[in-house]
Write an enzyme that holds these catalytic residues in place. Sequence first.
Site, short mmCIF file in Angstrom:
data_model
loop_
_atom_site.label_atom_id
_atom_site.label_comp_id
_atom_site.label_asym_id
_atom_site.label_seq_id
_atom_site.Cartn_x
_atom_site.Cartn_y
_atom_site.Cartn_z
N GLU A 1 0.80 -1.23 0.00
CA GLU A 1 0.00 0.00 0.00
C GLU A 1 0.83 1.28 0.00
O GLU A 1 0.55 2.21 0.76
CB GLU A 1 -0.95 -0.01 1.20
CG GLU A 1 -1.84 -1.24 1.24
CD GLU A 1 -2.80 -1.27 2.43
OE1 GLU A 1 -2.63 -0.46 3.34
OE2 GLU A 1 -3.72 -2.10 2.40
N GLU B 1 -6.14 -10.52 -1.61
CA GLU B 1 -6.99 -10.32 -0.42
C GLU B 1 -8.45 -10.28 -0.84
O GLU B 1 -9.21 -9.40 -0.45
CB GLU B 1 -6.60 -9.02 0.29
CG GLU B 1 -5.13 -8.95 0.65
CD GLU B 1 -4.74 -7.75 1.50
OE1 GLU B 1 -5.63 -7.06 2.04
OE2 GLU B 1 -3.53 -7.50 1.61
#
Length: 391
Positions: free
Chosen positions: A186, A300
């Site tokens: 991220e 995810e």
Amino acid sequence: MINKKLNISFFLIVAIAISTHGQGNTPRALKEAYANKFLIGAANDLTMISDAEAANIKMHYDIITPENCMKPQPIHPSEDKYDFTTTDALVDWCQKNGLKVWGHTLGWHSQSPQWFFQDKNAAAAEAATQAATPRPAADAPRPGAGRGITGPLASREVILERLKSHIMTVVGRYKGKIIGWDVFNESIADGGDGKTENLRNYSWYQIVGPDVITLAFKWAHEADPDAELYYNDYNIEQGAVKNTGKHASSMLLLKRLIAEGAPITGVGIQGHWHLDTNLDDVEKAIENYASLGLKVSITELDVTATGSNSGATGVRQGDRTIPAENYQKQAEVYRKLFEILMRHADVIDRVTFWGLSDTRSWRRGQDPLLFDGELNPKPAFNAVIEASSYK
Ligand code: GLA
């Protein structure tokens, strides 16, 4: 007697024929349905799983991602203290039960302890300087660079040495037992126009600089040359069709990492999605990453049956009572997604669901997974199984 035996055999054959015909010969286990295409995974720390969950994991998945226990904060709470209790047990359980393990995550702005960035000895000196001179010293900590980190920051050299030591220790410990790592997670901020990498303007990227990602990849490769090394992020498929926004930023970042010699093998598209996710962007993003010579994984995956879900904070929770038709819509999103993944199976390494069931999920209440809270397969499960026969 012979007749009786023949009758029994006949009934057995008919029974088997009916049961396999009903399922179109498609296996009912996720990992079998996608065998030879890509790995199927789930995320959980495996600390408190019921027997039913353990059986479900063994039946359906090839690989486990630790949901939390391997993040920098839990595994390395202070500079001289590592806590490998949960991760050791997880790796051990997976090895005993024939499952692989994916490492998540080495570098991240979140769930990383402050000690990585703080100057151990400078607090006292800083207090003395401030007392003597009301204006901040030229080398005072850059405001905002640490975002939430208290006290003076350590030097770039010290912080990098800490990160290197963290990576060498954690990756080194599981060398040969963990097949790959999310090296950085991220890094790209939300809301950019895609003209720059748009890295977050705090944490590693401001305190150390953008090259921290490249260095982390090099150290992870040094610690385990056989491990696959991934850059992982959410919403990086967004804008792929028009090459704008977060996707365009991710392409700039990945091209730089490759140019700087980072030993990167793949990109993790997190896949925190919802009923209106733009799947054309997902397909184009896979194509764009593959054009850089990278593998792609959905790392995810969850598709909420209500509300929105992106991986960012501030999601819309949606209705508390989910209409039945939403589960059909959810199944169709999963079906289309897995058809896309089948089309690109040559570049897809792995698809990991983020959780075990609708009640063992960070999106509990939005029913995002393939199994309900009792582990019953939902329409989405059937759609994913059916998509495995996509030609
Ligand atoms: C991000 C992280 C994951 C996890 C989820 C929420 O996607 O990469 O480790 O924290 O948020 O569970």
